[in-house]
Write a protein that holds these residues in place. Structure first.
Motif, PDB file in Angstrom:
ATOM      1  N   UNK A  37       2.392   1.193  19.312  1.00 16.76           N
ATOM      2  CA  UNK A  37       3.834   0.538  20.350  1.00 16.76           C
ATOM      3  C   UNK A  37       3.110  -1.000  20.694  1.00 16.76           C
ATOM      4  N   UNK A  38       2.412  -1.160  21.353  1.00 18.23           N
ATOM      5  CA  UNK A  38       1.867  -2.221  22.639  1.00 18.23           C
ATOM      6  C   UNK A  38       0.636  -3.185  21.631  1.00 18.23           C
ATOM      7  N   UNK A  39       1.319  -4.676  21.664  1.00 18.02           N
ATOM      8  CA  UNK A  39      -0.184  -5.527  21.362  1.00 18.02           C
ATOM      9  C   UNK A  39      -1.621  -5.201  21.658  1.00 18.02           C
ATOM     10  N   UNK A  40      -2.102  -5.460  21.194  1.00 19.04           N
ATOM     11  CA  UNK A  40      -3.705  -5.590  21.117  1.00 19.04           C
ATOM     12  C   UNK A  40      -4.048  -6.378  22.428  1.00 19.04           C
ATOM     13  N   UNK A  41      -4.900  -6.015  23.736  1.00 20.61           N
ATOM     14  CA  UNK A  41      -5.097  -7.003  24.381  1.00 20.61           C
ATOM     15  C   UNK A  41      -5.559  -8.179  24.052  1.00 20.61           C
ATOM     16  N   UNK A  42      -5.241  -9.591  24.943  1.00 21.05           N
ATOM     17  CA  UNK A  42      -5.214 -10.912  24.435  1.00 21.05           C
ATOM     18  C   UNK A  42      -6.858 -11.004  25.481  1.00 21.05           C
ATOM     19  N   UNK A  43      -6.691 -10.743  26.315  1.00 20.19           N
ATOM     20  CA  UNK A  43      -7.330 -11.047  27.920  1.00 20.19           C
ATOM     21  C   UNK A  43      -7.550  -9.571  28.755  1.00 20.19           C
ATOM     22  N   UNK A  44      -9.195  -9.271  28.477  1.00 20.36           N
ATOM     23  CA  UNK A  44      -9.455  -8.312  29.256  1.00 20.36           C
ATOM     24  C   UNK A  44     -10.309  -8.502  30.855  1.00 20.36           C
TER      25      UNK A  44
END
Length: 252
Positions: free
Chosen positions: A189-196
């Motif tokens: 339900x969450x988008x993948x991270x753009x930035x780590x």
């Protein structure tokens, strides 16, 4: 790059990060123990200071354009630490969750937890369940806290559930795809991270979001987590906004 000023007249980078949709920032909060050791303090003092920094970052995150944030609080490998530190961390998690419940709810934060809860103390699990239910309808920021989390462990659990669902006839062989696996991850339900972001100068990902961060951008900073500021986060977001993300393709 566009700049605006927030209510404290501090410049905040908005840049073109919104071109990629709703931004999701994930943080490996490293360096609490070293921060404390440099001052001759016990490691738990560093963790407490780090927890205070989380509050500051979370409070400002929505104004920086962040709508999802995932923080690495305790890994599946952290059980190897001393019993004093582990017990102290678990006590601190429960205390902080209870203490900050009202503020998080008031600020529109949806708090959720990822990781295997089966090894956690029942009282802590109950506290986690309660605040998840209480903040479920909030939309200003989704904050995912990874406790007893490991990327490989998450994939193993998701794959096992997928196998169970296939064996029981809930999902067909032609439906065993990336989306089916992702739907069984802790972050469903969450988008993948753009930035780590990883603090403390270490340049490894330490079993964090192994599946989800496959196409994320990475930033490694020498700053120890208790010293990590909103201003440094703003600078990192500004650099992120200038990156050319092609996801394996070629722009013409």
């Amino acid at each position: 790059m566009a700049l605006r000023k927030d209510k404290t007249d501090r410049k905040v980078a908005t840049s073109e990060i919104t071109d990629y949709g709703v931004p999701h920032v994930a943080i490996i909060m490293d360096g609490n123990g070293r921060w404390a050791k440099k001052r001759g303090w016990p490691r738990l003092a560093g963790h407490r200071k780090g927890a205070e920094q989380i509050k500051k970052i979370v409070r400002e995150a929505p104004d920086l354009g962040i709508r999802y944030m995932t923080i690495y609080a305790f890994s599946t490998e952290n059980w190897k630490r001393s019993l004093i530190e582990v017990l102290g961390l678990m006590k601190m998690f429960r205390f902080m969750i209870r203490r900050e419940a009202d503020a998080l709810a008031a600020e529109g934060v949806h708090l959720r937890f990822i990781g295997d809860r089966s090894r956690l103390d029942p009282a802590l699990r109950e506290t986690m369940d309660q605040i998840e239910d209480r903040t479920r309808g909030n939309t200003r920021l989704t904050l995912a806290v990874a406790i007893n989390y490991g990327g490989r462990d998450e994939l193993r659990r998701a794959a096992a559930q997928l196998a169970i669902d296939h064996a029981s006839g809930k999902i067909g062989a032609d439906e065993l795809d990336d989306a089916a696996l992702a739907a069984r991850l802790d972050t469903a339900g969450m988008p993948d991270p753009d930035l780590v972001i990883r603090t403390s100068g270490e340049t490894r990902i330490s079993n964090f979001l192994s599946w989800q961060a496959a196409y994320a951008e990475y930033e490694f900073t020498e700053t120890l987590w208790p010293d990590f500021t909103v201003e440094e986060l703003t600078e990192i977001l500004s650099r992120f906004g200038n990156r050319d993300r092609r996801y394996g393709g070629v722009k013409t």
